[in-house]
Design a protein around this motif. Structure first.
Motif, PDB file in Angstrom:
ATOM      1  N   ALA A 181      11.716   2.702 -28.786  1.00 13.09           N
ATOM      2  CA  ALA A 181      10.569   1.818 -28.938  1.00 13.09           C
ATOM      3  C   ALA A 181      10.946   0.419 -28.454  1.00 13.09           C
ATOM      4  CB  ALA A 181      10.109   1.766 -30.391  1.00 13.09           C
ATOM      5  N   VAL A 182      10.063  -0.209 -27.699  1.00 13.84           N
ATOM      6  CA  VAL A 182      10.314  -1.547 -27.177  1.00 13.84           C
ATOM      7  C   VAL A 182       9.058  -2.391 -27.363  1.00 13.84           C
ATOM      8  CG1 VAL A 182      11.965  -0.712 -25.452  1.00 13.84           C
ATOM      9  CG2 VAL A 182       9.555  -1.004 -24.821  1.00 13.84           C
ATOM     10  N   GLY A 183       9.265  -3.701 -27.409  1.00 15.87           N
ATOM     11  CA  GLY A 183       8.160  -4.650 -27.415  1.00 15.87           C
ATOM     12  C   GLY A 183       8.139  -5.379 -26.083  1.00 15.87           C
ATOM     13  N   PHE A 184       6.977  -5.474 -25.470  1.00 16.60           N
ATOM     14  CA  PHE A 184       6.847  -6.079 -24.143  1.00 16.60           C
ATOM     15  C   PHE A 184       6.392  -7.519 -24.273  1.00 16.60           C
ATOM     16  CE2 PHE A 184       4.391  -7.110 -20.320  1.00 16.60           C
ATOM     17  CZ  PHE A 184       5.317  -6.808 -19.324  1.00 16.60           C
ATOM     18  N   ASP A 185       6.954  -8.379 -23.430  1.00 18.39           N
ATOM     19  CA  ASP A 185       6.582  -9.790 -23.400  1.00 18.39           C
ATOM     20  C   ASP A 185       5.233  -9.936 -22.692  1.00 18.39           C
ATOM     21  OD1 ASP A 185       6.396 -12.521 -23.277  1.00 18.39           O
ATOM     22  OD2 ASP A 185       8.021 -12.784 -21.823  1.00 18.39           O
ATOM     23  N   ALA A 186       4.197 -10.288 -23.453  1.00 20.88           N
ATOM     24  CA  ALA A 186       2.858 -10.388 -22.880  1.00 20.88           C
ATOM     25  C   ALA A 186       2.725 -11.536 -21.897  1.00 20.88           C
ATOM     26  CB  ALA A 186       1.833 -10.555 -24.004  1.00 20.88           C
ATOM     27  N   ARG A 187       3.659 -12.465 -21.888  1.00 20.73           N
ATOM     28  CA  ARG A 187       3.604 -13.597 -20.966  1.00 20.73           C
ATOM     29  C   ARG A 187       4.440 -13.356 -19.718  1.00 20.73           C
ATOM     30  NH1 ARG A 187       4.874 -18.941 -24.239  1.00 20.73           N
ATOM     31  NH2 ARG A 187       4.421 -19.802 -22.173  1.00 20.73           N
ATOM     32  N   SER A 188       4.876 -12.116 -19.510  1.00 23.15           N
ATOM     33  CA  SER A 188       5.617 -11.792 -18.300  1.00 23.15           C
ATOM     34  C   SER A 188       4.711 -11.921 -17.086  1.00 23.15           C
ATOM     35  CB  SER A 188       6.186 -10.375 -18.390  1.00 23.15           C
ATOM     36  OG  SER A 188       7.075 -10.244 -19.486  1.00 23.15           O
ATOM     37  N   ARG A 189       5.319 -11.974 -15.919  1.00 22.39           N
ATOM     38  CA  ARG A 189       4.547 -12.111 -14.692  1.00 22.39           C
ATOM     39  C   ARG A 189       3.658 -10.884 -14.471  1.00 22.39           C
ATOM     40  NH1 ARG A 189       5.153 -15.991 -11.309  1.00 22.39           N
ATOM     41  NH2 ARG A 189       4.302 -14.668  -9.662  1.00 22.39           N
TER      42      ARG A 189
END
Length: 424
Positions: A181-189
């Motif tokens: 399980a991972v959390g994604f950075d919503a402010r990524s490009r």
């Protein structure tokens, strides 16, 4: 025959070039102390403004030159600040008081391995409450929409320890305990795909990271940097699953939480005493400064931005100098007339410096307003923390005024030619 007395100078002349020493001074009422300094400032300003306003085309040219210099300096300093802020954003989000790091580590995106046992050794001090290993590595992310690959930063740590905190992390902390399980950075490009929209439509979904399929179980907010365009957060176990080549006895950083009320400097000194020389002990501020120093000195980026600012000031100074110099040359007879009726070189110099101040103000204000809009445009396009700050605005105005003042000082050399004896 009675001697003809010397006519006194005009009473409104602020400076007097000198009177005969043998002639007794006429008694005059003592002027008020308040208005005289104010008049000494307002008279040169008023004359300078009328002189600049007399030729509108030249005034607008000077205004455009100062505005160009202000915009260029604002943008260069803004990019430089955004570089440092984005590069240190990950480390700034860590809430520990002390950190252990390999002395050979130059930047967080390429850390040198640190023996994990140093975290256990740090726990020997009673003032150390937690020693949390933090793992950093870069891998590839496959865009779930078009299948393209792009490098992404992985951050692994004990989610429940509280040594690292990102916006949105608390809400997905229970879900990050799951396998893969991972959390994604919503402010990524955006090149990583519209993950926020996909997550909102599907909920948790599967995506390929490196050579492993993982589940995106939530979103956090970190932001890209010059070292990484996007970020993934996960717990320590999942990080080890995804980076199998990493030796389990090594970590990249150790975040140390101290007991409440502990003297940070004293704890840092004690840790330096008991730990081997293969580790450095840094405070939070020192860790952020170490990362900032890398981008400022070890890469050409910081120098390029500083050089661009200097070039903008030089170009603006040349433009202002040409305007002021030609203005003095065109009004040389008027300056000589002012000298003849009692105005000193110091007063004329104040007129030129007042003109430089006016040009600095009328060029800075529209330049600052334009840069506020440009900051928003660039921040939306690059996802960098670019915004106008009062400190930067004050600093840039000081630079612009210094630029105009320097140009005024150079242009004042022409005033030496304004001699009444030569002009009439």
């Amino acid at each position: 025959m009675n001697a003809i007395s010397k006519a006194p100078l005009l009473p409104w002349a602020p400076e007097r070039t000198g009177e005969a020493a043998s002639e007794p001074a006429m008694p005059s009422p003592k002027p008020a102390a308040g208005p005289r300094p104010l008049a000494a400032l307002l008279l040169p300003l008023r004359l300078a403004w009328r002189q600049l306003r007399a030729e509108r085309a030249r005034l607008f040219s000077a205004m455009a030159g100062v505005m160009f210099a202000a915009v260029l300096v604002f943008m260069q300093l803004g990019f430089r600040s955004a570089l440092f802020d984005s590069a240190t954003r990950l480390l700034a989000a860590m809430e520990a008081e002390l950190f252990l790091m390999n002395p050979l580590t130059t930047a967080s995106f390429r850390p040198e391995p640190l023996p994990r046992i140093r975290a256990h050794q740090a726990l020997a001090l009673p003032e150390v409450a937690q020693a949390v290993p933090v793992y950093l590595a870069q891998t590839t992310w496959r865009n779930p929409e078009d299948g393209s690959r792009r490098a992404i930063q992985m951050i692994g740590f004990d989610i429940e320890a509280g040594a690292v905190h990102f916006e949105g992390l608390d809400a997905i902390a229970p879900a990050l305990r799951r396998i893969d399980a991972v959390g994604f950075d919503a402010r990524s490009r955006p090149e990583f795909g519209d993950v926020a929209r996909l997550f909102g439509e599907r909920g948790p979904f599967e995506v390929q990271v490196g050579n492993r399929m993982v589940d995106v179980v939530g979103l956090v907010s970190i932001g890209p940097s010059f070292g990484a365009d996007g970020n993934l957060v996960m717990n320590e176990v999942n990080f080890r699953r995804m980076v199998r080549e990493r030796h389990p006895s090594n970590t990249d950083l150790v975040a140390i939480r101290l007991a409440p009320g502990t003297d940070v400097a004293a704890a840092q000194a004690r840790l330096r005493e008991i730990l081997p020389r293969d580790v450095v002990v840094l405070t939070h501020a020192q860790l952020v400064a170490h990362e900032r120093n890398y981008w400022e000195t070890a890469t050409p980026i910081g120098f390029i931005f500083a050089f661009g600012s200097v070039m903008g000031l030089i170009v603006g100074m040349v433009i202002v100098y040409q305007i002021l110099f030609s203005d003095i040359a065109n009004h040389l007879r008027e300056y000589a007339t002012l000298k003849a009726i009692g105005y000193s070189n110091f007063y004329l110099a104040r007129v030129v410096m007042a003109a430089a101040l006016i040009l600095a103000i009328i060029g800075f204000l529209p330049g600052a307003a334009l840069c506020i809009w440009l900051y928003d445009v660039v921040a939306s396009a690059t996802f960098l923390p670019l915004a106008m700050t009062p400190e930067r605005a004050i600093m840039v105005f000081g630079l612009i005024f210094g630029m105009c003042a320097t140009a005024g000082l150079l242009a004042m050399r022409k005033l030496r030619d304004a001699s009444p004896a030569d002009m009439f």
